[in-house]
Scaffold this motif. Sequence first.
Motif: not given
Length: 309
Positions: A81-86, A54-58, A62-68, A70-76
Amino acid sequence: MESMNEVLKGKYGKSTYKLEADYREQYDNDMVFRKIANDLELPTDTLMKYTTKLERTSCELKNCKKCKNLYECKNEIDGYVYYPQKNELDIEFCYIPCKYKKEQDMVNEYKENICYFNISENLKNASMKDIDTNDKNRFETIKWVNTFINEYTNGKKCKGIYLNGNFGCGKTYLLSAMLNELAKRGYKVAMVYYPEFLRALKESFNSINSEEYKNRFNYIKKVQILLLDDIGAETLTEWSRDEVLGTILQYRMEENLPTLFTSNLSMKELEVHLSTTNKDIDQVKARRIIERIKQLTTNLTMISENKRK
């Protein structure tokens, strides 16, 4: 006998106390983490097992919020986005595309509706929004393009166009932009540089790729909307005129399939070209081809600035 903490430590790698402490630290200090956890609506003892994920998702949100872009993407994984689903009473994690990845996929998805043959990248990416509307000599053609899009997408039967004009005036770009727009709306189209298509088709007869070109020929013959670019620039043979062009036009005429042509030759000049092969002159067969083109198209001439200079 093992304590419950020891059992949990063996299962999760940490004691229950440590798991809960790590979870509470993130929950209390990270608003994004807290929102993710609350949205899942699961018990704390379930959520705390996934604190690190969950920390990784968070972090990735946050990376996405600052991203302008695809070339600036800092995610793995770029664009995701690595995202949880119930999943009932547990959590599953998956990769969800970000808005820039979705936009990129939408841009590229329409190209699955297009068959290209020896078409430049510039034409593959031709867009209606980039058409130069300042040149009054292009006005009639642009008007025809807009009318065709409106009528064709509203289910009307439409003639194609025989667009002739000087070198480099933007004939092919205009029609390519139109076909790209129609492909985005789900229609199947083909853009074919005609002289090279004929050469490749001829070479394929006795090659291992003959079946491939036979399939491509049949696809081009039957596709919803077809552009034959630079007709009249090919080296003419009886075979190319009668067996290839004649067959394509006959089928498309019978099936009312819009066919577009660009050429540096007027219709009359094209008739002369089609009548003369390296063997003889056959005006009757040339006239037959021209009549099919006339039935399939509206003839427009566009004389404008040579943009290739």
